[in-house]
Scaffold this motif. Sequence first.
Motif: not given
Length: 187
Positions: A48-49, A56-57, A62-63, A76-77
Amino acid sequence: MRKLIYGMNVTIDGYIAATGDDIGWSAPSDELFQWWLERELASGLSLYGRKVWEGMSAYWPTGDQQPDATAAQIEFARNWRDTPKVVFSSTIDKVDWNTRLVTGDAIAEITRLRAEDGDPMSIAGATLAAAVMRAGLIDEYQVVTHPVLVGGGTPFFTALDSWVNLDPVERRTFPGGVLLTRYETRR
């Protein structure tokens, strides 16, 4: 050698974000989200950039705890937390969630990682991907084109010093007219 894959949601006019970093046009259908999940499950390392990392973070740790989270979002989370990640940035000094920070030469580090054995790596973030693209390190492009024109913003592709010949390997349509096109770099 590991395969390096660059894939993101893109507008028809070639942007991954509209002016002001607006990505409101890119909300995925359930079917497209499932495809992104399968892609993430197949990746052994995420690169990641800073901007993509921050987005994303801010959500995915906690998604799976969100009251309206679908089964795919929960998976996904959990996968996002478990998958090793490398963030390339000289402006942040701390990362979490199975992640390490690289503040030095991104191209040298990605070249080293790509030379290792292992599952494919995914790369996200236009600035980081642009440098990697110019260095000729991307093995596959996954272009998920949404039927919208935004007129400006952050481009998916960068200016290159020479042509990159690609071979189409998959084309698939998702609900809402979203089109996935996968290309492998011809070496």
